[in-house]
Design a protein around this motif. Structure first.
Motif, PDB file in Angstrom:
ATOM      1  N   MET A 150       0.813  -1.205   0.000  1.00  0.00           N
ATOM      2  CA  MET A 150       0.000   0.000   0.000  1.00  0.00           C
ATOM      3  C   MET A 150       0.851   1.260   0.000  1.00  0.00           C
ATOM      4  O   MET A 150       0.338   2.365  -0.041  1.00  0.00           O
TER       5      MET A 150
ATOM      6  N   HIS B  56      -5.616   3.256   2.336  1.00  0.00           N
ATOM      7  CA  HIS B  56      -4.844   3.901   1.270  1.00  0.00           C
ATOM      8  C   HIS B  56      -4.647   5.383   1.572  1.00  0.00           C
ATOM      9  O   HIS B  56      -3.558   5.935   1.365  1.00  0.00           O
TER      10      HIS B  56
ATOM     11  N   GLU C  75      -1.064   7.123   1.936  1.00  0.00           N
ATOM     12  CA  GLU C  75      -0.738   8.065   0.865  1.00  0.00           C
ATOM     13  C   GLU C  75      -0.701   9.515   1.342  1.00  0.00           C
ATOM     14  O   GLU C  75       0.171  10.284   0.937  1.00  0.00           O
TER      15      GLU C  75
END
Length: 382
Positions: A27, A305, A309
């Protein structure tokens, strides 16, 4: 490999969430724009945060000195003093942390960190979470006190007494320390060899309690990272809105009655309004720096995510926002409070180094002589 993921519910060490993610994490996209930003800003974060921390440490010491002068002791100032102490402690340990992890070393597990420094990181993490949560609730109590006085002036002087302010501070200190205890059982220090890495040095990993009960860490994340950030911010926003609305309505009434108001009363009301606007500014600046973190944490808790991120790559920026919030109050006091400015000048500027022993409010200058007058110590005054 076991990685170190420290609490994301507060300012301390949040950037390590990204630094310790292993390359084999599917991820984790290391070539994204956000990760590039994280790496580039990380090179200067230690220096930027050190400048902010040094200014914040010095300014909060000045806040305490000025606010604890005899003529400045009021219920409001008592809470502001407690807030200054909490901010001072928050920035003091972060200064050491940033110097070590961003200037002397790097926030990476591959670096040969000593056992002593890793234990310092743990203690710093627990300490800064506790201090910052105290500062948060001191800010809430400040808004509550001002709301009671502005919106319920008849009972304001009785409910917002100095003794009640001291009692409120004591309750916040004790309750916050107790509530933060679960954080102390999240992590432990281990050698890299225990992590399966053939290198010397130490790192921080999940405690045995977390490994056995994963919900323990998840619940703490939601409680401190989301609830304890978003809920106070919503409360502070509502209180500030009601204070501003009440002040606006009072201002309209004052304009209509201005012809019948004595000049001295007008001056006192003007200073009271400036004090209220200053306190509202303190509260709203807190909301501006804390609310985005709570929202990002909430989304991160729902989307892995997004966490990897965005949230982890913005850790240093969120640290900096909280540090700015802890350092800005001195500037707000100087800009918006005449009494604070006069007391500060009398202590550190006027007739330096042979300043007057009279710490009253500066009234004016005539023929090179500084004149003083007694300062009102009502609850409405800063």
């Amino acid at each position: 490999m076991t990685t170190m993921v420290l609490p994301t519910e507060n300012t301390s060490l949040i950037s390590l969430l990204n630094a310790t993610l292993m390359e084999d994490n599917p991820m984790m996209a290391s070539d994204t724009a956000m990760h590039t930003f994280y790496k580039n800003y990380g090179r200067v974060h230690g220096y930027v945060s050190n400048v902010v921390c040094i200014f914040g440490v010095v300014s909060n010491i000045l806040n305490v000195i000025v606010l604890t002068r005899r003529h400045m002791i009021t219920p409001t100032n008592c809470i502001l003093t407690a807030l200054a102490i909490a901010d001072f402690l928050t920035m003091l340990t972060y200064l050491v942390y940033a110097t070590y992890f961003y200037i002397a070393k790097e926030p990476k597990w591959e670096v040969d960190h000593s056992q002593g420094w890793m234990y310092f990181i743990l203690v710093h993490n627990h300490f800064i979470i506790t201090c910052h949560n105290m500062a948060m609730w001191f800010t809430v109590s400040l808004a509550v006190f001002r709301y009671i006085f502005v919106c319920h002036h008849v009972i304001g002087n009785r409910l917002c007494s100095l003794n009640r302010a001291i009692l409120t501070i004591s309750i916040i200190v004790i309750a916050t320390t107790f509530v933060c205890i679960p954080n102390y059982f999240l992590y432990k220090v281990v050698t890299l060899k225990e992590m399966g890495v053939n290198l010397s040095g130490y790192w921080i990993v999940d405690s045995d309690i977390v490994k056995e009960h994963n919900f323990f860490k998840v619940s703490i994340f939601w409680f401190f990272g989301v609830i304890m950030k978003v809920a106070p911010c919503i409360l502070l926003t509502l209180l500030s809105s009601m204070i501003i609305l009440t002040m606006h309505q009072a201002s309209k009434r004052r304009v209509r009655l201005l012809q019948q108001t004595r000049s001295s009363d007008h001056d006192v009301n003007h200073e009271h309004n400036r004090t209220t606007w200053m306190l509202v500014s303190v509260v709203l600046f807190f909301v501006i720096t804390e609310m985005p973190q709570g929202i990002l944490a909430m989304v991160s808790g729902l989307n892995d995510h997004f966490f990897y991120e965005y949230y982890s790559n913005l850790g240093d920026v969120m640290d900096l926002l909280v540090l700015l919030n802890s350092a800005v109050n001195f500037v707000l006091y100087c800009i918006m409070s005449q009494q604070f400015r006069d007391t500060f000048k009398n202590l550190f500027v006027v007739n330096w180094p042979c300043r007057s022993k009279n710490y009253g409010k500066v009234n004016g200058h005539q023929n090179g002589v500084t004149h003083y007058k007694t300062v009102t110590t009502e609850v409405t005054m800063l």
